[in-house]
Each structure stands twice: as C-alpha cells, then as structure tokens.
Enzyme design. Structure first.
Site, PDB file in Angstrom:
ATOM      1  CE  LYS A  61      -2.121  -1.276   3.845  1.00 21.34           C
ATOM      2  NZ  LYS A  61      -1.581  -2.625   4.071  1.00 21.34           N
ATOM      3  NE  ARG A  71      -5.936  -1.023   8.291  1.00 20.83           N
ATOM      4  CZ  ARG A  71      -4.664  -1.317   8.109  1.00 20.83           C
ATOM      5  NH1 ARG A  71      -4.233  -2.522   8.294  1.00 20.83           N
ATOM      6  NH2 ARG A  71      -3.821  -0.389   7.760  1.00 20.83           N
ATOM      7  NE  ARG A  74       7.223  -2.396   6.382  1.00 16.20           N
ATOM      8  CZ  ARG A  74       5.902  -2.408   6.425  1.00 16.20           C
ATOM      9  NH1 ARG A  74       5.211  -1.731   5.520  1.00 16.20           N
ATOM     10  NH2 ARG A  74       5.292  -3.097   7.337  1.00 16.20           N
ATOM     11  NE  ARG A 134       4.828  -0.407  10.665  1.00 15.46           N
ATOM     12  CZ  ARG A 134       3.831  -0.592   9.812  1.00 15.46           C
ATOM     13  NH1 ARG A 134       3.774   0.118   8.706  1.00 15.46           N
ATOM     14  NH2 ARG A 134       2.902  -1.485  10.062  1.00 15.46           N
ATOM     15  NE  ARG A 149       1.431  -5.484  10.801  1.00 18.81           N
ATOM     16  CZ  ARG A 149       2.601  -5.226  10.211  1.00 18.81           C
ATOM     17  NH1 ARG A 149       3.740  -5.650  10.776  1.00 18.81           N
ATOM     18  NH2 ARG A 149       2.650  -4.555   9.088  1.00 18.81           N
TER      19      ARG A 149
HETATM   20  P1  AP5 Z   1       4.722  -1.539   1.927  1.00 13.32           P
HETATM   21  O1  AP5 Z   1       4.449  -0.696   0.729  1.00 13.32           O
HETATM   22  O2  AP5 Z   1       5.410  -0.934   3.093  1.00 13.32           O
HETATM   23  O3  AP5 Z   1       3.374  -2.320   2.392  1.00 13.32           O
HETATM   24  P2  AP5 Z   1       2.070  -1.807   3.152  1.00 13.32           P
HETATM   25  O4  AP5 Z   1       0.920  -2.504   2.504  1.00 13.32           O
HETATM   26  O5  AP5 Z   1       2.062  -0.320   3.213  1.00 13.32           O
HETATM   27  O6  AP5 Z   1       2.340  -2.490   4.551  1.00 13.32           O
HETATM   28  P3  AP5 Z   1       2.043  -2.074   6.046  1.00 13.32           P
HETATM   29  O7  AP5 Z   1       2.792  -3.072   6.869  1.00 13.32           O
HETATM   30  O8  AP5 Z   1       2.359  -0.636   6.268  1.00 13.32           O
HETATM   31  O9  AP5 Z   1       0.528  -2.346   6.194  1.00 13.32           O
HETATM   32  P4  AP5 Z   1      -0.204  -2.601   7.547  1.00 13.32           P
HETATM   33  O10 AP5 Z   1      -1.612  -2.591   7.104  1.00 13.32           O
HETATM   34  O11 AP5 Z   1       0.249  -3.777   8.278  1.00 13.32           O
HETATM   35  O12 AP5 Z   1       0.294  -1.379   8.430  1.00 13.32           O
HETATM   36  P5  AP5 Z   1      -0.359  -0.004   8.819  1.00 13.32           P
HETATM   37  O13 AP5 Z   1       0.712   0.933   9.150  1.00 13.32           O
HETATM   38  O14 AP5 Z   1      -1.375   0.395   7.834  1.00 13.32           O
HETATM   39  O15 AP5 Z   1       5.555  -2.799   1.393  1.00 13.32           O
HETATM   40  C1  AP5 Z   1       6.058  -3.777   2.293  1.00 13.32           C
HETATM   41  C2  AP5 Z   1       7.470  -4.198   1.864  1.00 13.32           C
HETATM   42  O16 AP5 Z   1       7.399  -4.886   0.597  1.00 13.32           O
HETATM   43  C3  AP5 Z   1       8.433  -3.021   1.651  1.00 13.32           C
HETATM   44  O17 AP5 Z   1       9.704  -3.389   2.087  1.00 13.32           O
HETATM   45  C4  AP5 Z   1       8.417  -2.804   0.121  1.00 13.32           C
HETATM   46  O18 AP5 Z   1       9.654  -2.260  -0.351  1.00 13.32           O
HETATM   47  C5  AP5 Z   1       8.166  -4.204  -0.407  1.00 13.32           C
HETATM   48  N1  AP5 Z   1       7.354  -4.207  -1.627  1.00 13.32           N
HETATM   49  C6  AP5 Z   1       6.259  -3.439  -1.888  1.00 13.32           C
HETATM   50  N2  AP5 Z   1       5.750  -3.732  -3.105  1.00 13.32           N
HETATM   51  C7  AP5 Z   1       6.524  -4.734  -3.617  1.00 13.32           C
HETATM   52  C8  AP5 Z   1       6.494  -5.489  -4.848  1.00 13.32           C
HETATM   53  N3  AP5 Z   1       5.547  -5.290  -5.794  1.00 13.32           N
HETATM   54  N4  AP5 Z   1       7.427  -6.458  -5.015  1.00 13.32           N
HETATM   55  C9  AP5 Z   1       8.379  -6.693  -4.060  1.00 13.32           C
HETATM   56  N5  AP5 Z   1       8.462  -6.005  -2.888  1.00 13.32           N
HETATM   57  C10 AP5 Z   1       7.543  -5.041  -2.671  1.00 13.32           C
HETATM   58  O19 AP5 Z   1      -1.133  -0.423  10.176  1.00 13.32           O
HETATM   59  C11 AP5 Z   1      -0.400  -0.782  11.323  1.00 13.32           C
HETATM   60  C12 AP5 Z   1      -1.352  -1.091  12.459  1.00 13.32           C
HETATM   61  O20 AP5 Z   1      -2.143   0.078  12.757  1.00 13.32           O
HETATM   62  C13 AP5 Z   1      -2.397  -2.186  12.191  1.00 13.32           C
HETATM   63  O21 AP5 Z   1      -1.881  -3.457  12.499  1.00 13.32           O
HETATM   64  C14 AP5 Z   1      -3.540  -1.766  13.159  1.00 13.32           C
HETATM   65  O22 AP5 Z   1      -3.235  -2.158  14.476  1.00 13.32           O
HETATM   66  C15 AP5 Z   1      -3.480  -0.251  13.096  1.00 13.32           C
HETATM   67  N6  AP5 Z   1      -4.382   0.300  12.071  1.00 13.32           N
HETATM   68  C16 AP5 Z   1      -4.028   0.839  10.859  1.00 13.32           C
HETATM   69  N7  AP5 Z   1      -5.125   1.230  10.183  1.00 13.32           N
HETATM   70  C17 AP5 Z   1      -6.203   0.943  10.970  1.00 13.32           C
HETATM   71  C18 AP5 Z   1      -7.612   1.083  10.818  1.00 13.32           C
HETATM   72  N8  AP5 Z   1      -8.160   1.598   9.701  1.00 13.32           N
HETATM   73  N9  AP5 Z   1      -8.403   0.659  11.827  1.00 13.32           N
HETATM   74  C19 AP5 Z   1      -7.889   0.137  12.962  1.00 13.32           C
HETATM   75  N10 AP5 Z   1      -6.566  -0.037  13.165  1.00 13.32           N
HETATM   76  C20 AP5 Z   1      -5.733   0.359  12.173  1.00 13.32           C
END
Ligand code: AP5
Length: 218
Positions: free
Chosen positions: A18, A94, A129, A158, A169
């Site tokens: 994302k 979500r 990552r 992170r 997760r």
């Molecule tokens: P990256 O682009 O960083 O992936 P991402 O989908 O952004 O991953 P996140 O881990 O940030 O998502 P998440 O949903 O777990 O975390 P969030 O911060 O939203 O890519 C990942 C890796 O892969 C990188 O190293 C990248 O270089 C590599 N990569 C990317 N694309 C690639 C490709 N095509 N090929 C190869 N490699 C690739 O949420 C964290 C926490 O916050 C949640 O667990 C929850 O507790 C809370 N939270 C967040 N949003 C909510 C909500 N709406 N409601 C309630 N709680 C919430």
C-alpha cells in the site's frame, strides 16, 4: 472548469504494498496521502492517551477501536489540502463499520483499490522492510534496496515488523477483509511494483477521462 479532485481508497493485507503504491500514485496524481497507520504512529509519538491506547492494539496486531480511528481519519480528510487536491486514503476502512462511519459523514471514494498478494510473499516483505526516517521512503533489503551506504546506515524497522507480529496482523486482516471485499476493485499486487502501479494507473486514468468527458457534456 476545474474537475472535482479525486478521492481514492487503497487497502490490502500487511505488506501488500500500500505505502509503496501510494508513493507512486502521489508522484503522478497530486493527491494528499493519508495513511491510517501513519496517523496512529504520529499519535503514539505525541504521547497522548489515544496514542497509548492505540499502541496496545497495534502491538497485538489488532484493529485500533473505531472511536479512536474514525475521527482521526475523518478530521484529516476534511483538512483544506485534502479537500482541494483530493485524497488517497491508505489502510482505511478495515471493517464494514469503518466504511459505514465515513459514509454517514457523507464521505465516499470515487475508487476503491484492494491489493491482492499471496500470504507467503507477505511475511518476507515485512521482515525485509526498512524505512528512511529522513525521506519517509519505504525500502526492502532485497526488492528495493537503498541507493547508497549513507541511506543504508540510517534505515529503521517498524516495531510491529517481526515475523511473530505480522502473523497476528494477517489474522486480523483475514477476519475483517471479507466484509469490505465486495466494495473493492482487485489489483494483483504480487507483480513488481512497476507492474502493480501500471494496473492502478490504468484504473485512475480511466476514471479521470470518464469524469472529464462527463463534465464536457454537462
Ligand atoms: P509496503 O508498501 O510498506 O506495504 P504496506 O501494505 O504499506 O504495509 P504495512 O505493513 O504498512 O501495512 P499494515 O496494514 O500492516 O500497516 P499499517 O501501518 O497500515 O511494502 C512492504 C514491503 O514490501 C516493503 O519493504 C516494500 O519495499 C516491499 N514491496 C512493496 N511492493 C513490492 C512489490 N511489488 N514487489 C516486491 N516487494 C515489494 O497499520 C499498522 C497497524 O495500525 C495495524 O496493524 C492496526 O493495528 C493499526 N491500524 C491501521 N489502520 C487501521 C484502521 N483503519 N483501523 C484500525 N486499526 C488500524
């Protein structure tokens, strides 16, 4: 006249790409990137009560309760920059209740994107990552390595990017994704980041064209 700014939501499992796609999207379409996870991490960093509560859930890989997340996201979407330039909302909604909550405020996107990536790829993406605290750029030790030694030396990880925490997760994601699935357009997220972006770019430019055509008729 000026067309109304685009409003896009992007969702997907942890590490589905994302944040990476949001960097590419905002590079071409000047939308304001709003990541629910980033808003929460900023709240934690501020030391607020909400931040402390949010961290407890994030440590367990669970969804932070709606009473914290919904207003945080809504307030950010209502800021003048988001209203003027359009927005790209990352990691929200979500759950069905989160989608309904925004809808009740009259906020709906023009396009939903869901990145679909098989589970076995997700764990290695999380573990490899790294983040650049200076530029905010997302790297991967193998798939998107840092450009030079200086950047490599300052990269951080992170707090929830361990194999153990990503499993929690992912569990949370699977429990909730079905409810919102029907609202999303599927994007195959297991290709290279350029190929994933090509799919998104196609969907977005189609939308921009359709709306320009509709406006020239009106
Ligand atoms: P990256 O682009 O960083 O992936 P991402 O989908 O952004 O991953 P996140 O881990 O940030 O998502 P998440 O949903 O777990 O975390 P969030 O911060 O939203 O890519 C990942 C890796 O892969 C990188 O190293 C990248 O270089 C590599 N990569 C990317 N694309 C690639 C490709 N095509 N090929 C190869 N490699 C690739 O949420 C964290 C926490 O916050 C949640 O667990 C929850 O507790 C809370 N939270 C967040 N949003 C909510 C909500 N709406 N409601 C309630 N709680 C919430």
């Amino acid at each position: 006249g000026e067309s109304r700014p685009l409003r896009v939501m992007i969702s997907g499992a942890p590490a589905s790409g994302k944040g990476t796609q949001c960097e590419l999207i905002t590079g071409k379409y000047s939308l304001v990137h709003i990541a629910a996870g980033d808003l929460l991490r900023a709240e934690i960093a501020s030391g607020s009560e909400n931040g402390k509560r949010a961290k407890e859930y994030m440590d367990k890989g669970q969804l932070v309760p709606d009473e914290i997340v919904v207003m945080m996201v809504k307030d950010r979407l209502m800021q003048p920059d988001s209203q003027e330039k359009g927005w790209l909302l990352d990691g929200y909604p979500r759950s069905m209740s989160q989608a309904v909550a925004l809808k009740d405020f009259g906020i709906q996107p023009d396009l939903f994107l869901l990145l679909e990536v098989p589970e076995e790829l997700l764990v290695e993406r999380v573990v490899g990552r790294r983040l650049d605290p200076v530029t905010g750029k997302i790297y991967h030790l193998e798939y998107s390595p840092p450009e030079n030694e200086e950047i490599a030396a300052r990269l951080t990880q992170r707090f929830d990017d361990t194999e153990e925490k990503v499993k929690l997760r992912l569990q949370t994601h699977h429990q909730n994704v079905e409810a919102v699935l029907s609202m999303y357009q599927d994007i195959n997220g297991s290709a290279t980041k350029e190929d994933v972006f090509a799919q998104i770019d196609k969907a977005l430019s189609k939308l921009v064209e359709e709306r320009a055509a509709a406006e020239s008729v009106a």
